[in-house]
Scaffold this active site. Structure first.
Site, PDB file in Angstrom:
ATOM      1  N   TYR A 100     -15.002 -12.101   0.638  1.00 36.95           N
ATOM      2  CA  TYR A 100     -15.729 -10.843   0.430  1.00 36.95           C
ATOM      3  C   TYR A 100     -16.989 -11.073  -0.410  1.00 36.95           C
ATOM      4  CZ  TYR A 100     -11.715  -8.211   2.215  1.00 36.95           C
ATOM      5  OH  TYR A 100     -10.721  -7.700   3.017  1.00 36.95           O
ATOM      6  N   ARG A 139      -6.831  11.663  -5.226  1.00 38.59           N
ATOM      7  CA  ARG A 139      -8.060  10.904  -4.947  1.00 38.59           C
ATOM      8  C   ARG A 139      -9.304  11.755  -5.172  1.00 38.59           C
ATOM      9  NH1 ARG A 139     -12.179   9.027  -4.406  1.00 38.59           N
ATOM     10  NH2 ARG A 139     -13.008   7.479  -2.938  1.00 38.59           N
ATOM     11  N   ARG A 181      -3.061   6.689   1.478  1.00 35.75           N
ATOM     12  CA  ARG A 181      -3.570   7.880   2.150  1.00 35.75           C
ATOM     13  C   ARG A 181      -2.568   8.571   3.061  1.00 35.75           C
ATOM     14  NH1 ARG A 181      -8.787   5.622   4.944  1.00 35.75           N
ATOM     15  NH2 ARG A 181      -7.556   3.675   4.864  1.00 35.75           N
ATOM     16  N   ARG A 219       0.827  -1.212   0.000  1.00 35.13           N
ATOM     17  CA  ARG A 219       0.000   0.000   0.000  1.00 35.13           C
ATOM     18  C   ARG A 219       0.859   1.259   0.000  1.00 35.13           C
ATOM     19  NH1 ARG A 219      -4.132  -1.772   4.694  1.00 35.13           N
ATOM     20  NH2 ARG A 219      -5.163  -3.512   3.640  1.00 35.13           N
ATOM     21  N   ASP A 234      -7.050  -2.792  -6.794  1.00 37.24           N
ATOM     22  CA  ASP A 234      -7.603  -3.424  -5.590  1.00 37.24           C
ATOM     23  C   ASP A 234      -7.916  -4.876  -5.907  1.00 37.24           C
ATOM     24  OD1 ASP A 234      -8.772  -2.551  -2.761  1.00 37.24           O
ATOM     25  OD2 ASP A 234     -10.137  -4.038  -3.611  1.00 37.24           O
TER      26      ASP A 234
END
Length: 341
Positions: A149, A37, A28, A24, A74
């Site tokens: 998921y 973003r 952020r 990652r 992702d």
């Protein structure tokens, strides 16, 4: 041909100092990521807009002497590409319309690669933009992790919905895994064709499984992907990251045939020395919260990890993804410590 230290390490060549990338690493904690973003309608739009995805993939390399770029995407683009509705809610993470026995049959793998074409454009753009000594990493989620998921509708701490579904509805579960294996093979082969030097299989939920379930849901599908990719891309370099595999790590590495093994931060350093072949490249495994705290404790742990793996090919990384509150100066200090001691 330009030497790529990280790729060479995946292929079994020990370096004088371990190469480094950070899971990652485009994220952020970087203000430039947060600014970019805002140009996308939502998270998936960011993943599917090559211009923006290329930009955020390159941002950490402009700041830091990292040895690799990983394409920005992702693991849940695959269920999205199969026709399952996926959305990312602020503060909640991914939310999916959960599949069941009936809706699994309605998934549309024949359209998946067309849907994923923008991600491949991102890889092509990154390949053109990267310095030749930098390794380009592609990836996908492993079938069991993605299935948790798809069945549960969101992430969970124990993957109970998917674990129950697998034992209550083994036929439907096998169909879902078969779809995910085949789609993942196509996707990873296309990533190599688009310019990826190496790919990583993210088995983020390898924990919470007994040994029989681990063999069936983790080892089996990952082995099928490795074999399927290499049937079309001979000797394809592949990193496997089975987070939480614990005592199953050696079996996973031997049975799947991955080139390198990612270690989560709960893996004891002496376990690796005592249980994994010296020739097996490993990747990891600093606790991301040690990076948040920084200072002397981080330096000491970095040194301990490098020392523990000094007799084998080693890629330095975190033992899971970097967290948003990580101070940028700590990342710089980490990379300097890994590179220069």
């Amino acid at each position: 041909m330009t030497h790529k230290p990280l790729l060479a390490t995946v292929l079994g060549e020990r370096q004088a100092r371990p190469p480094i990338w950070i899971m990652r690493q485009a994220g952020r904690y970087l203000p430039e990521y947060r600014a970019t973003r805002t140009k996308a309608k939502n998270f998936l739009d960011l993943c599917y807009t090559p211009e923006l995805a290329i930009e955020v993939s390159l941002q950490p390399l402009r700041r830091f002497d990292l040895d690799a770029a990983i394409m920005f995407s992702d693991i849940l683009v695959i269920p999205d590409a199969l026709g399952q509705k996926v959305r990312f809610e602020q503060g909640e993470g991914p939310i999916l319309d959960a599949v069941d026995e009936t809706s699994i049959a309605g998934l549309k793998p024949e359209h998946a690669m067309e849907h994923l074409a923008p991600v491949l454009e991102t890889l092509k753009g990154l390949k053109a933009a990267l310095a030749p000594e930098k390794t380009l990493i592609g990836f996908c989620g492993s079938p069991w992790t993605v299935a948790t998921y798809m069945i549960g509708g969101r992430g969970s701490t124990d993957q109970a919905a998917a674990r129950l579904f697998a034992v209550r509805h083994p036929g439907a579960f096998a169909v879902l895994i078969d779809i995910l294996v085949a789609t993942s093979i196509d996707y990873l082969v296309a990533q190599f064709e688009a310019g990826a030097d190496v790919v990583q299989l993210f088995e983020s939920w390898a924990l919470n499984l007994d040994d029989v379930a681990f063999d069936e849901r983790v080892i089996g599908p990952n082995r099928r992907i490795v074999e399927g990719v290499r049937a079309r891309v001979p000797n394809a370099p592949i990193i496997g990251f089975p987070r939480g595999a614990a005592g199953n790590l050696a079996r996973y590495a031997a049975a799947t045939g991955v080139n390198a093994l990612g270690l989560d931060y709960a893996t004891p350093l002496d376990f690796v020395r005592g249980n994994l072949p010296d020739s097996l490249p490993v990747q990891g495994n600093l606790d991301p919260l040690r990076l948040v705290a920084g200072g002397a404790q981080m330096d000491e742990r970095v040194d301990a990890i490098i020392s523990a793996f000094s007799d084998r090919p080693h890629i330095f990384n975190l033992g899971h993804g970097i967290v948003p509150e990580t101070p940028i100066e700590n990342v710089a200090r980490l990379i300097d410590r890994v590179k220069n001691g």
